[in-house]
Design a protein around this motif. Structure first.
Motif, PDB file in Angstrom:
ATOM      1  N   ARG A 122      71.884  45.131  37.232  1.00 50.18           N
ATOM      2  CA  ARG A 122      72.889  47.080  37.699  1.00 50.18           C
ATOM      3  C   ARG A 122      74.956  46.540  37.006  1.00 50.18           C
ATOM      4  NH1 ARG A 122      72.727  46.747  44.292  1.00 50.18           N
ATOM      5  NH2 ARG A 122      72.131  44.704  44.089  1.00 50.18           N
ATOM      6  N   GLU A 123      75.440  45.602  36.470  1.00 45.98           N
ATOM      7  CA  GLU A 123      76.080  45.888  36.084  1.00 45.98           C
ATOM      8  C   GLU A 123      76.232  45.982  34.578  1.00 45.98           C
ATOM      9  OE1 GLU A 123      79.499  42.933  36.979  1.00 45.98           O
ATOM     10  OE2 GLU A 123      78.240  42.087  39.171  1.00 45.98           O
ATOM     11  N   LEU A 124      74.912  45.115  34.241  1.00 45.96           N
ATOM     12  CA  LEU A 124      74.666  46.399  32.804  1.00 45.96           C
ATOM     13  C   LEU A 124      74.549  47.540  32.942  1.00 45.96           C
ATOM     14  CD1 LEU A 124      72.232  42.902  32.375  1.00 45.96           C
ATOM     15  CD2 LEU A 124      74.721  43.697  31.613  1.00 45.96           C
ATOM     16  N   GLY A 125      74.653  48.568  33.649  1.00 44.64           N
ATOM     17  CA  GLY A 125      74.014  49.598  33.920  1.00 44.64           C
ATOM     18  C   GLY A 125      72.552  49.914  34.243  1.00 44.64           C
ATOM     19  N   GLY A 126      71.841  49.034  34.593  1.00 47.16           N
ATOM     20  CA  GLY A 126      70.773  49.319  35.342  1.00 47.16           C
ATOM     21  C   GLY A 126      69.180  49.278  34.350  1.00 47.16           C
ATOM     22  N   TRP A 127      70.055  48.934  32.825  1.00 52.45           N
ATOM     23  CA  TRP A 127      68.541  48.545  31.731  1.00 52.45           C
ATOM     24  C   TRP A 127      69.223  47.121  31.113  1.00 52.45           C
ATOM     25  CZ3 TRP A 127      69.409  47.836  26.937  1.00 52.45           C
ATOM     26  CH2 TRP A 127      67.790  48.116  25.676  1.00 52.45           C
ATOM     27  N   ILE A 128      68.290  46.824  30.449  1.00 56.02           N
ATOM     28  CA  ILE A 128      68.259  45.819  29.857  1.00 56.02           C
ATOM     29  C   ILE A 128      67.258  45.470  28.605  1.00 56.02           C
ATOM     30  CG2 ILE A 128      66.933  44.380  31.005  1.00 56.02           C
ATOM     31  CD1 ILE A 128      68.623  41.979  30.565  1.00 56.02           C
ATOM     32  N   ALA A 136      63.573  48.821  22.939  1.00 54.68           N
ATOM     33  CA  ALA A 136      63.020  48.884  23.674  1.00 54.68           C
ATOM     34  C   ALA A 136      63.304  47.684  25.149  1.00 54.68           C
ATOM     35  CB  ALA A 136      61.915  47.907  23.707  1.00 54.68           C
ATOM     36  N   GLY A 137      63.498  48.615  25.984  1.00 56.31           N
ATOM     37  CA  GLY A 137      63.962  48.235  27.494  1.00 56.31           C
ATOM     38  C   GLY A 137      63.214  48.277  28.646  1.00 56.31           C
ATOM     39  N   TYR A 138      64.354  48.268  29.836  1.00 53.17           N
ATOM     40  CA  TYR A 138      63.402  48.394  31.827  1.00 53.17           C
ATOM     41  C   TYR A 138      64.960  49.130  31.800  1.00 53.17           C
ATOM     42  CZ  TYR A 138      59.126  47.517  30.179  1.00 53.17           C
ATOM     43  OH  TYR A 138      57.144  47.617  29.760  1.00 53.17           O
ATOM     44  N   SER A 139      64.739  50.075  32.620  1.00 54.22           N
ATOM     45  CA  SER A 139      65.721  50.430  33.748  1.00 54.22           C
ATOM     46  C   SER A 139      65.075  49.993  34.746  1.00 54.22           C
ATOM     47  CB  SER A 139      66.301  51.849  33.346  1.00 54.22           C
ATOM     48  OG  SER A 139      65.393  52.397  33.556  1.00 54.22           O
ATOM     49  N   LEU A 140      65.916  50.080  35.983  1.00 51.79           N
ATOM     50  CA  LEU A 140      65.210  50.747  37.538  1.00 51.79           C
ATOM     51  C   LEU A 140      64.588  51.672  37.358  1.00 51.79           C
ATOM     52  CD1 LEU A 140      68.057  48.354  39.319  1.00 51.79           C
ATOM     53  CD2 LEU A 140      65.854  47.144  39.399  1.00 51.79           C
ATOM     54  N   SER A 141      63.724  51.870  39.267  1.00 50.92           N
ATOM     55  CA  SER A 141      63.493  53.054  39.275  1.00 50.92           C
ATOM     56  C   SER A 141      64.343  53.800  40.343  1.00 50.92           C
ATOM     57  CB  SER A 141      62.060  53.229  39.863  1.00 50.92           C
ATOM     58  OG  SER A 141      62.423  52.859  40.589  1.00 50.92           O
ATOM     59  N   PRO A 142      64.786  54.925  40.380  1.00 49.92           N
ATOM     60  CA  PRO A 142      64.782  54.945  42.031  1.00 49.92           C
ATOM     61  C   PRO A 142      65.212  54.906  42.997  1.00 49.92           C
ATOM     62  CG  PRO A 142      64.537  57.324  40.656  1.00 49.92           C
ATOM     63  CD  PRO A 142      64.399  55.549  40.109  1.00 49.92           C
ATOM     64  N   GLU A 143      63.806  54.370  43.298  1.00 50.65           N
ATOM     65  CA  GLU A 143      63.786  53.688  44.161  1.00 50.65           C
ATOM     66  C   GLU A 143      64.246  52.025  44.580  1.00 50.65           C
ATOM     67  OE1 GLU A 143      59.309  52.227  47.800  1.00 50.65           O
ATOM     68  OE2 GLU A 143      59.496  53.109  44.923  1.00 50.65           O
ATOM     69  N   ALA A 144      63.888  51.538  43.299  1.00 48.84           N
ATOM     70  CA  ALA A 144      64.383  50.285  43.226  1.00 48.84           C
ATOM     71  C   ALA A 144      66.053  49.877  43.535  1.00 48.84           C
ATOM     72  CB  ALA A 144      63.804  49.347  41.915  1.00 48.84           C
ATOM     73  N   GLU A 145      66.381  50.939  43.011  1.00 45.50           N
ATOM     74  CA  GLU A 145      67.844  51.324  43.285  1.00 45.50           C
ATOM     75  C   GLU A 145      68.052  51.385  44.666  1.00 45.50           C
ATOM     76  OE1 GLU A 145      70.296  50.490  41.417  1.00 45.50           O
ATOM     77  OE2 GLU A 145      69.959  51.447  39.488  1.00 45.50           O
TER      78      GLU A 145
END
Length: 267
Positions: A19-25, A66-75
């Protein structure tokens, strides 16, 4: 303790740093980071795919990468976890209890199973069929979880005081498997006690790996442990020492681990 799985480490990583990376990596950066814990690239990619299927992660490109971010539910799940994993409760017997009383129609048996499973994972113990109990400090987390899972319609929550007649310490030993919780704490302490005294000389990459392993082992413990008042715990309770070890590692290593993570993602 069991070796951490790649899927579990991904959850721990996003909880600690993502989350400190903006939720995406970027996928490549996640492969590099988990490689420090001995997870190879195919295992990382397979675990990421499973977390996407479960709805924890969402595939997203950033600047063509290409990367992945957290879903709203995961947040939401991680925010709930923060309050549980990183907070040391000062629990008093006078705080009382929260009771969850539920009734689920036979035609919705799957919801009954989900409800029991989630109450157990939240730290509730069973007093009687359909009646579950937990220390009162779990009330709001229980309310939020039941609403998020759309189970609130089947449950009544009560704030309660214990009046009579059994010895409450004996009752608590029936309602929860404190022996299993105790064994988990002892195992955590045995694994990380030496680490607790040998971290100052580690570089940031090692600090990252050590902290993520410790967090991954620790984050389930506060859910297995209902957080009972001291009067109801076994005299040789191992939870205090285990918590001291984890929070000592957290204070010393998490920030250094973040420095390493940022150095990887900024390349």
């Amino acid at each position: 303790m069991k070796a951490p799985t790649p899927r579990s480490l991904i959850v721990s990583f996003f909880g600690a740093y993502g989350r400190e990376l903006g939720g995406w990596i970027a996928v490549a950066d996640l492969v590099t980071l988990l490689g420090r814990l001995g997870v190879d690239a195919p295992a990382v990619r397979s675990a990421v795919s499973r977390q996407k299927q479960r709805g924890f992660l969402q595939a997203r490109q950033a600047d063509g990468v290409a990367g992945y971010s957290l879903s709203p539910e995961a947040e939401e799940i991680l925010a709930d976890g923060d309050r549980r994993i990183y907070l040391r409760q000062d629990v008093q017997l006078s705080d009382g209890w929260v009771l969850a009383v539920f009734s689920v129609p036979e035609t919705e048996r799957h919801r009954r199973h989900l409800l029991r499973s989630r109450l157990s994972r939240l730290g509730f113990g069973t007093t009687a069929p359909g009646v579950w109990i937990a220390p009162s400090h779990l009330a709001e987390e229980a309310r939020h979880t039941l609403e998020r899972l759309e189970l609130a319609a089947y449950v009544d929550l009560f704030h309660a005081d214990y009046l009579a007649y059994a010895d409450l310490r004996d009752s608590a030993a029936r309602w929860w498997d404190l022996g299993a919780v105790q064994a988990g704490y002892a195992e955590f302490s045995a694994q990380f006690l030496a680490t607790d005294t040998d971290t100052d000389s580690a570089d940031d990459a090692d600090a990252f790996a050590t902290y993520l392993r410790a967090l991954d082992a620790w984050r389930r413990m506060p859910y297995r442990d209902p957080g009972l008042p001291p009067e109801l715990l076994p005299q040789d309770w191992q939870g205090t020492q285990a918590a001291d070890i984890f929070f000592g590692l957290h204070d010393r290593l998490r920030g250094r681990g973040l420095s390493y993570v940022k150095s990887v993602v900024s390349r």
